[in-house]
Design a protein around this motif. Structure first.
Motif, short mmCIF file in Angstrom:
data_model
loop_
_atom_site.label_atom_id
_atom_site.label_comp_id
_atom_site.label_asym_id
_atom_site.label_seq_id
_atom_site.Cartn_x
_atom_site.Cartn_y
_atom_site.Cartn_z
N PHE A 81 41.51 37.00 37.13
CA PHE A 81 42.35 35.83 37.37
C PHE A 81 41.80 34.81 38.36
N SER A 82 41.47 35.22 39.60
CA SER A 82 41.15 34.23 40.62
C SER A 82 39.88 34.59 41.38
N ALA A 83 39.30 33.59 42.02
CA ALA A 83 38.10 33.81 42.84
C ALA A 83 38.40 34.76 43.99
N GLU A 84 39.60 34.66 44.56
CA GLU A 84 39.96 35.51 45.69
C GLU A 84 40.04 36.98 45.28
N ILE A 85 40.60 37.24 44.10
CA ILE A 85 40.69 38.61 43.62
C ILE A 85 39.30 39.14 43.29
N ILE A 86 38.47 38.32 42.67
CA ILE A 86 37.10 38.74 42.35
C ILE A 86 36.35 39.10 43.62
N ALA A 87 36.47 38.28 44.65
CA ALA A 87 35.78 38.56 45.92
C ALA A 87 36.27 39.86 46.54
N ALA A 88 37.56 40.10 46.49
CA ALA A 88 38.12 41.34 47.06
C ALA A 88 37.64 42.56 46.29
N VAL A 89 37.62 42.46 44.95
CA VAL A 89 37.15 43.56 44.12
C VAL A 89 35.68 43.86 44.41
N ALA A 90 34.85 42.81 44.45
CA ALA A 90 33.42 43.00 44.70
C ALA A 90 33.18 43.64 46.06
N GLN A 91 33.92 43.21 47.06
CA GLN A 91 33.75 43.76 48.41
C GLN A 91 34.07 45.25 48.45
N GLN A 92 35.16 45.66 47.79
CA GLN A 92 35.55 47.07 47.78
C GLN A 92 34.55 47.91 46.97
N LEU A 93 34.09 47.40 45.86
CA LEU A 93 33.14 48.16 45.05
C LEU A 93 31.83 48.37 45.81
N LYS A 94 31.43 47.36 46.57
CA LYS A 94 30.22 47.52 47.40
C LYS A 94 30.47 48.49 48.55
N ALA A 95 31.62 48.38 49.19
CA ALA A 95 31.92 49.22 50.35
C ALA A 95 31.94 50.70 49.96
N TYR A 96 32.42 51.01 48.76
CA TYR A 96 32.49 52.40 48.31
C TYR A 96 31.28 52.79 47.45
N GLN A 97 30.31 51.90 47.37
CA GLN A 97 29.06 52.16 46.65
C GLN A 97 29.32 52.67 45.24
N VAL A 98 30.17 51.95 44.53
CA VAL A 98 30.56 52.34 43.17
C VAL A 98 29.44 52.00 42.20
N ASN A 99 29.13 52.97 41.34
CA ASN A 99 28.15 52.76 40.28
C ASN A 99 28.86 52.68 38.93
N ASN A 100 28.11 52.37 37.88
CA ASN A 100 28.65 52.32 36.52
C ASN A 100 29.82 51.34 36.41
N THR A 126 28.48 35.00 40.74
CA THR A 126 27.72 35.26 41.97
C THR A 126 28.13 36.53 42.72
N ALA A 127 29.42 36.90 42.65
CA ALA A 127 29.90 38.04 43.43
C ALA A 127 29.92 39.34 42.63
N LEU A 128 30.29 39.27 41.35
CA LEU A 128 30.51 40.50 40.58
C LEU A 128 29.33 40.89 39.69
N LEU A 129 28.73 39.92 39.03
CA LEU A 129 27.67 40.27 38.07
C LEU A 129 26.47 40.96 38.71
N PRO A 130 26.06 40.60 39.93
CA PRO A 130 24.95 41.34 40.53
C PRO A 130 25.26 42.82 40.79
N LEU A 131 26.53 43.20 40.78
CA LEU A 131 26.92 44.60 40.97
C LEU A 131 27.03 45.35 39.65
N ALA A 132 27.06 44.62 38.54
CA ALA A 132 27.45 45.19 37.26
C ALA A 132 26.32 45.94 36.57
N THR A 133 26.69 47.05 35.95
CA THR A 133 25.77 47.77 35.07
C THR A 133 25.74 47.10 33.71
N VAL A 134 26.90 46.73 33.20
CA VAL A 134 27.03 46.15 31.86
C VAL A 134 28.02 45.00 31.92
#
Length: 273
Positions: A81-100, A126-134
């Motif tokens: 939905f929003s840039a703010e939600i995307i940023a929050a999701v990306a930050q948490q996925l990085k913090a917990y070192q989520v793969n896949n 810029t925030a989410l795709l560099p973390l993405a596997t697919v």
């Protein structure tokens, strides 16, 4: 062993797409599904009648609750939905070192209603795709991501997949459902080689939730340790079977049948439908 898969997406009150489609897919493919709801939608087969986004704090709290306790083997993102939600999701996925991480870049509903704010597209890049596997865009979504219209052939799809790959994602699976060929061909690009995923095109209007289902099936496969191409092939079979046996309910674009794959193949491979 329990294979844990998390969907971060919007809720579809009609049950055909979003969180509901993802959880059905996870269950059918033998994984344990969890959810972080980014938005509520008032939705049925006729379209999206209202979108009610969650606060960033609500999204963060859901993520923290799941990741800090249960953990995940794979994550699928849908409507953010929003840039703010995307940023929050990306930050948490990085913090917990989520793969896949499988990103379904949901932008517009089947009926044409926008599901991603315009200013959020750059955050997705810029925030989410560099973390993405697919990433699993359809053709209109791919055109938005590369900022260029006119994807009309397999060659165009390959060029677009290369452009999307340059944004940092490991695998691009560009879906060919919007072309008019006899086959539905998806283009997979891993930075070096191109692979085609082929299936006969099913003549039906009842395709609500196919994008969500395909990405969720890939995430389930990755959670079980399958390589990306194997997970993608199973997902292609899963969603094709779901379309072939679509549920003709409602007055508009009906949902696919998430239970069809298991019923058709079963443990013995016999057909039960």
């Amino acid at each position: 062993m329990v294979y844990r898969v998390l969907t971060i997406a919007g809720s579809d009150s009609g049950g055909g797409a979003g969180i509901q489609a993802d959880l059905k897919t996870f269950q059918e493919l033998g994984t344990y599904g969890m959810s972080v709801i980014t938005a509520l939608t008032a939705q049925n087969t006729l379209g999206v009648h209202g979108v009610y986004p969650q606060t960033v704090q609500a999204v963060e709290a859901q993520l923290e609750a799941v990741l800090s306790d249960i953990g995940v083997d794979a994550v699928k993102t849908g409507m953010l939905f929003s840039a703010e939600i995307i940023a929050a999701v990306a930050q948490q996925l990085k913090a917990y070192q989520v793969n896949n991480i499988v990103v379904d870049p949901v932008m517009v509903a089947k009926g044409g209603q926008p599901l991603l704010q315009q200013e959020a597209i750059e955050a997705l890049r810029t925030a989410l795709l560099p973390l993405a596997t697919v990433i699993t865009p359809n053709i209109p979504e791919a055109e938005v991501l590369i900022g260029q219209k006119g994807i009309q052939s397999l060659q165009d799809m390959e060029e677009a997949a290369r452009a999307i790959h340059s944004l940092g994602v490991q695998y691009v699976i560009l879906k060919g459902g919007h072309l008019e060929d006899e086959e539905s061909v998806d283009v997979v690009y891993d930075g070096q080689s191109v692979t085609y995923l082929r299936a006969n095109r099913v003549k039906t209007k009842h395709t609500h939730g196919t994008g969500c289902t395909f990405a969720a099936a890939i995430a389930a496969g990755l959670a079980k340790g399958q390589p990306v191409l194997e997970a993608a092939r199973v997902a292609k079979d899963f969603v094709t079977c779901a379309i072939e046996h679509a549920l003709e309910i409602g007055q508009g674009i009906g949902p696919t049948h998430h239970g069809a794959y298991r019923q058709v193949h079963g443990q013995s491979g016999s057909v039960h439908l």
